[in-house]
Scaffold this active site. Sequence first.
Site, PDB file in Angstrom:
ATOM      1  CE  LYS A 101      35.555  59.519 -82.893  1.00  0.00           C
ATOM      2  NZ  LYS A 101      36.840  60.139 -82.642  1.00  0.00           N
ATOM      3  CG  ASP A 119      39.850  59.177 -80.387  1.00  0.00           C
ATOM      4  OD1 ASP A 119      40.560  58.621 -81.242  1.00  0.00           O
ATOM      5  OD2 ASP A 119      38.686  59.551 -80.618  1.00  0.00           O
TER       6      ASP A 119
HETATM    7  P1  NAP Z   1      34.544  68.902 -83.013  1.00  0.00           P
HETATM    8  O1  NAP Z   1      33.959  68.076 -81.935  1.00  0.00           O
HETATM    9  O2  NAP Z   1      33.682  69.494 -84.057  1.00  0.00           O
HETATM   10  O3  NAP Z   1      35.329  70.120 -82.290  1.00  0.00           O
HETATM   11  C1  NAP Z   1      36.018  71.103 -83.002  1.00  0.00           C
HETATM   12  C2  NAP Z   1      36.449  72.220 -82.051  1.00  0.00           C
HETATM   13  O4  NAP Z   1      37.211  73.146 -82.829  1.00  0.00           O
HETATM   14  C3  NAP Z   1      35.291  72.993 -81.433  1.00  0.00           C
HETATM   15  O5  NAP Z   1      35.648  73.420 -80.154  1.00  0.00           O
HETATM   16  C4  NAP Z   1      35.180  74.191 -82.386  1.00  0.00           C
HETATM   17  O6  NAP Z   1      34.661  75.334 -81.783  1.00  0.00           O
HETATM   18  C5  NAP Z   1      36.634  74.433 -82.699  1.00  0.00           C
HETATM   19  N1  NAP Z   1      36.804  75.193 -83.915  1.00  0.00           N
HETATM   20  C6  NAP Z   1      36.348  74.857 -85.146  1.00  0.00           C
HETATM   21  N2  NAP Z   1      36.713  75.806 -86.038  1.00  0.00           N
HETATM   22  C7  NAP Z   1      37.392  76.743 -85.351  1.00  0.00           C
HETATM   23  C8  NAP Z   1      38.006  77.970 -85.714  1.00  0.00           C
HETATM   24  N3  NAP Z   1      37.993  78.406 -86.987  1.00  0.00           N
HETATM   25  N4  NAP Z   1      38.642  78.672 -84.764  1.00  0.00           N
HETATM   26  C9  NAP Z   1      38.647  78.242 -83.503  1.00  0.00           C
HETATM   27  N5  NAP Z   1      38.079  77.095 -83.064  1.00  0.00           N
HETATM   28  C10 NAP Z   1      37.452  76.353 -83.995  1.00  0.00           C
HETATM   29  O7  NAP Z   1      35.681  68.115 -83.802  1.00  0.00           O
HETATM   30  P2  NAP Z   1      36.682  67.003 -83.191  1.00  0.00           P
HETATM   31  O8  NAP Z   1      36.096  65.661 -83.350  1.00  0.00           O
HETATM   32  O9  NAP Z   1      37.102  67.448 -81.855  1.00  0.00           O
HETATM   33  O10 NAP Z   1      37.902  67.068 -84.231  1.00  0.00           O
HETATM   34  C11 NAP Z   1      38.724  68.215 -84.302  1.00  0.00           C
HETATM   35  C12 NAP Z   1      39.948  67.950 -85.165  1.00  0.00           C
HETATM   36  O11 NAP Z   1      40.768  66.942 -84.589  1.00  0.00           O
HETATM   37  C13 NAP Z   1      39.617  67.474 -86.582  1.00  0.00           C
HETATM   38  O12 NAP Z   1      40.486  68.115 -87.489  1.00  0.00           O
HETATM   39  C14 NAP Z   1      39.932  65.995 -86.537  1.00  0.00           C
HETATM   40  O13 NAP Z   1      40.334  65.500 -87.810  1.00  0.00           O
HETATM   41  C15 NAP Z   1      41.095  65.980 -85.566  1.00  0.00           C
HETATM   42  N6  NAP Z   1      41.205  64.663 -84.952  1.00  0.00           N
HETATM   43  C16 NAP Z   1      42.335  63.978 -85.188  1.00  0.00           C
HETATM   44  C17 NAP Z   1      42.502  62.733 -84.634  1.00  0.00           C
HETATM   45  C18 NAP Z   1      43.763  61.984 -84.905  1.00  0.00           C
HETATM   46  O14 NAP Z   1      43.776  60.756 -84.726  1.00  0.00           O
HETATM   47  N7  NAP Z   1      44.825  62.651 -85.295  1.00  0.00           N
HETATM   48  C19 NAP Z   1      41.500  62.167 -83.828  1.00  0.00           C
HETATM   49  C20 NAP Z   1      40.334  62.922 -83.583  1.00  0.00           C
HETATM   50  C21 NAP Z   1      40.206  64.181 -84.164  1.00  0.00           C
HETATM   51  P3  NAP Z   1      33.067  75.582 -81.684  1.00  0.00           P
HETATM   52  O15 NAP Z   1      32.608  74.748 -80.527  1.00  0.00           O
HETATM   53  O16 NAP Z   1      32.978  77.038 -81.447  1.00  0.00           O
HETATM   54  O17 NAP Z   1      32.484  75.163 -82.996  1.00  0.00           O
END
Ligand code: NAP
Length: 511
Positions: free
Chosen positions: A302, A338
């Site tokens: 992305k 998004d």
């Molecule tokens: P990302 O860029 O990897 O970001 C994940 C975030 O979560 C980071 O800030 C990370 O912290 C934090 N995190 C991960 N594990 C954690 C934990 N155990 N405790 C606290 N914080 C934690 O991922 P993303 O693309 O934003 O996606 C995140 C989630 O949203 C995924 O589950 C994805 O499937 C979902 N999502 C859903 C949709 C939808 O259409 N429903 C769309 C997009 C994303 P750090 O920076 O410290 O690693």
Amino acid sequence: MSPIAPKICAVITARTCSDAREALALAGSCADIAELRLDYLEDFDFENPTALRPLLEGRNIPVIITCRLPEEGGIRKVDEGTRLRLLIEGAKDYADYCDIEASRYSEATALNPDRSKLIVSYHNFSETPEKIDEIYSGLLRLPAAVHKIATRAVSVSDNIAIFRLLERAQNDGAQLIALAMGTPGLISRILGPSRGSFLTFAALERGAESAPGQLTVKDLKSVYRLHSLTPSTTILGIIGNPVLHSASPAMHNAALSLLGLDAVYLPIEVDEPRSFFRDFVNPSTRRMDWNLRGFSVTIPHKIAAMELVKEIYQPALNAGAVNTVVLDGEVTRGYNTDIQGAIEPLARLRSLAGARCAVIGAGGAARAVVCGLIQNGGNITVFARNPDRASDMARQFGVNVAPLESLNNGKFDVLINTTPVGMGGHSEDQSPVDPTAFTPGVIAYDLVYNPPVTRFLKDAHLSGCTTLSGLDMLVAQAGAQFKLWTGLEPPLELMMEAAKRHLGFSHQAGK
Ligand code: NAP
């Protein structure tokens, strides 16, 4: 039986003759042709070609018999003389075709085969070699009814060689099966028949695949509508890695089908987005002649996509990520749906102007959520475990930030989980916050959509909160993409049903 013009070939990988008979009957009801993989059978008499009769008599579909050697992807070592005799005699007397590896052609022709029933095949399980054109020319020098080339796609660009071979075969008037194996080769399996491939192989059910990257007959027919694809069909898709389990093909293809559009949405596994843009997208450099209208971009591309499109729309610039590309003549345009997808379901529940919103997490999804909340007048605090990522967000968006542990009750109207915590196969049944963070009347929104009801949402529900599942965002962002590509209103309810079916949810989720 006179062979029909086949397209979908169901591969039978049954272990017993009785299961194989049943599978052939099932294939007859859903596929155009079947391949019976004799090397999978454990109770078959390989010495005796007449053992094929009870398997094949009364069939209502043409059948290819194959007995693959272990070094060619088979699972059983059968004496070579026995194997070739079985295939040659079996095709003469019982089956419609037999598949003989090109490397065994001279031994096979010594057995005087019926060449109108002969498929001569070349497999390469490690790559799609550069000299594929020479291999094709060599293969065509071996007279047969059909020739087959199956190579491994190391990258999505390997599909181009396969499509070129199909074009060549059409010019040569040759019947060719050509495909690239492995998940980067999926597009050759779906588009191959519309570009002249004699057939495409498919598994009768999930788990019964005989080669990497094979889809099921049902998916090819009902999701990808393989029989109605032509070279002028409009192409849409999703690029990323992994993409195979994405719900997007199910949602978009269901919508395209309902609206009767001559378009298909493909899962396209891409490791190097720059090469993909060069070879498949940019009109001045692309090597693939297809009617590409646009595509979704998912993890991990992305951010990289920002640099690869010609024009970027402001919301995508704000979020620092492109999740949708639209091709408009010579121009590639980058969007981010998004943001709209995250906010629309929430804004249906309450006005966000002045709403106190706690955003948990500071990754890509959090940025989209924060952009949308800002546009709608939300009052935002980001709770992150990583203070550096949190301060980046504070700097860029001017939001409040706080350590995750400090999130407690009573201060927020909306709590949004943007971390993967709670995701199936990752941290199922865990929540990023303590249950005491929830108070009655608050809206709890989890972007995780699998499972549809996470621990975060369960805790929130028990505390009297209104809950919203990530499925709503998933469908809303896909709907916005659909509108960008087609200009039409997306059938959101149908897309929701398709997403739930794909994800295996049978009940109304998250509400
Ligand atoms: P990302 O860029 O990897 O970001 C994940 C975030 O979560 C980071 O800030 C990370 O912290 C934090 N995190 C991960 N594990 C954690 C934990 N155990 N405790 C606290 N914080 C934690 O991922 P993303 O693309 O934003 O996606 C995140 C989630 O949203 C995924 O589950 C994805 O499937 C979902 N999502 C859903 C949709 C939808 O259409 N429903 C769309 C997009 C994303 P750090 O920076 O410290 O690693």
